[in-house]
Scaffold this active site. Structure first.
Site, PDB file in Angstrom:
ATOM      1  N   GLU A 211     -19.524  41.240  25.431  1.00 44.38           N
ATOM      2  CA  GLU A 211     -18.994  42.451  25.566  1.00 44.38           C
ATOM      3  C   GLU A 211     -18.638  42.778  27.052  1.00 44.38           C
ATOM      4  OE1 GLU A 211     -17.964  44.635  23.509  1.00 44.38           O
ATOM      5  OE2 GLU A 211     -18.933  43.925  21.633  1.00 44.38           O
TER       6      GLU A 211
ATOM      7  N   TYR B  48     -20.530  52.596  26.182  1.00 39.77           N
ATOM      8  CA  TYR B  48     -20.099  51.631  25.318  1.00 39.77           C
ATOM      9  C   TYR B  48     -20.869  50.211  24.986  1.00 39.77           C
ATOM     10  CZ  TYR B  48     -17.116  47.933  23.461  1.00 39.77           C
ATOM     11  OH  TYR B  48     -16.974  47.066  22.439  1.00 39.77           O
TER      12      TYR B  48
ATOM     13  N   ASP C 179     -14.731  52.797  22.864  1.00 42.23           N
ATOM     14  CA  ASP C 179     -13.763  52.256  24.028  1.00 42.23           C
ATOM     15  C   ASP C 179     -12.559  52.902  23.933  1.00 42.23           C
ATOM     16  OD1 ASP C 179     -13.125  50.556  22.350  1.00 42.23           O
ATOM     17  OD2 ASP C 179     -13.406  48.729  23.264  1.00 42.23           O
TER      18      ASP C 179
END
Length: 362
Positions: A46, A129, A147
């Site tokens: 991520e 996020y 996002d």
């Protein structure tokens, strides 16, 4: 938000979840971070995927996990090695924050990524996020991971006409995701929304005829999918005219410089460079020569212009004129001297890799 709540009241949430997750489970891409639900691997992926394309990330992710396979391996690694493994991905504060955070996980949480929103939010570089992505994907906790990709998809699904460039709009989409997320399989749900945004519900020319949730999409029904999301334009990046020198001695060694520990491209290595003064009346070459003498006590014989490099940041554009310099005298310089072989061990930003390439080709 009231308007959005009204839309959610009549929205077929369960059917939407089912169609979306069924499509994802059948069609999802075979990505290396999906091999298991290891929270560390989810976390690394991520952070890498922020502002970087999936195709670019895959080889970096594989190499990074091979080199630092566990929280402990990354926590104990030398920062120089970590930056080198990240070299070329850009936005280097991401990996510095990641290493600082995994060190905290090692010391405070016994090497196990915390699974509570409160604890994980305290870690450096873990914003809303990343928190939602790790908790939902790795721990199957129904947390939103919102996002730009997710806001685009949901703005079309529910016809939300709020400016996604504004911070307050993210809150609206987080609340929407809380309502929509599957409580049984939040991991697949969040990944499915991300996958839909990447493959089908793209920024331009969305492939609506292939969309598994087309019948739930208000924007498609109204024919406004090309008009959403609403996103105000950012300010244009400011151009800077710069000059850089690849400096070498008579043995073929190179003089390089480490950037400060804070700020843009912190702790990365570079060839000596300066921002040029457009009104000084002096040539770029003259300004560079004076800078090397006053800043680094270096007297170098500089070539004519060897090439130019442009590098675009979100807020800046570097236009770099590149010169090559044979060092005649370097008394008491702060630059370090390295062999060509040693040069490969240091992490350089992409712009300075290109600068070195100009030297190689000259």
């Amino acid at each position: 938000m009231n308007d959005v709540q009204n839309k959610l009241t009549s929205f077929p949430i369960q059917a939407f979840q089912q169609d979306l997750i069924n499509w994802y489970l059948a069609e999802k891409r075979d990505l290396p971070w999906r091999k298991d639900q290891d929270p560390y691997k989810v976390w690394v992926s991520e952070i890498m995927l922020q502002q970087t394309r999936v195709d670019t990330v895959i080889p970096y992710f594989n190499a990074f996990i091979t080199k630092f396979p566990t929280i402990t391996a990354l926590a104990d690694a030398d920062e120089e090695d970590v930056l080198k493994a990240w070299e070329g991905l850009g936005y280097y504060s991401r990996v510095r924050n990641l290493q600082a955070a995994v060190r905290e996980v090692k010391e405070t949480y016994g090497g196990k990524v915390p699974n509570s929103p409160e604890e994980i939010s305290k870690l450096k570089g873990v914003g809303p996020y990343t928190k939602g992505a790790i908790l939902s994907i790795a721990y199957n906790i129904p947390e939103p991971a919102v996002d730009g990709n997710v806001m685009r998809v949901l703005s079309r699904i529910l016809s939300i006409w709020e400016d996604i460039a504004k911070t307050k709009t993210r809150k609206i989409f987080e609340e929407v995701t809380y309502e929509l997320i599957s409580k049984e399989d939040p991991s697949s749900f969040n990944q499915a929304v991300m996958e839909l945004g990447a493959l089908i519900c793209t920024p331009t020319s969305p492939k609506c005829l292939l969309c598994p949730v087309r019948e739930h999409c208000t924007a498609f029904e109204e024919g406004v999918q090309a008009d959403l999301p609403i996103k105000s334009k950012k300010k244009k990046p400011k151009p800077l005219q710069m000059a850089a020198a690849v400096l070498y001695d008579n043995k073929g060694n190179f003089y390089i410089h480490k950037r400060p520990p804070a700020g843009l491209l912190a702790n990365l290595w570079e060839h000596p460079n300066l921002e040029l003064d457009s009104v000084s009346g002096k040539t770029y070459r003259e300004q560079l020569g004076e800078f090397l003498a006053t800043e680094y006590n270096i007297d170098a014989e500089l070539s004519e212009l060897s090439g130019t490099v442009q590098h675009v940041f979100s807020h800046l554009i570097w236009n770099i004129s590149v010169f090559i310099g044979k060092v005649k005298n370097a008394s008491d310089t702060q630059l370090i001297l390295v062999t060509e072989e040693e040069l490969q061990k240091y992490a350089f930003p992409v712009s300075h890799q290109k600068i070195y390439q100009i030297y190689k080709e000259s």
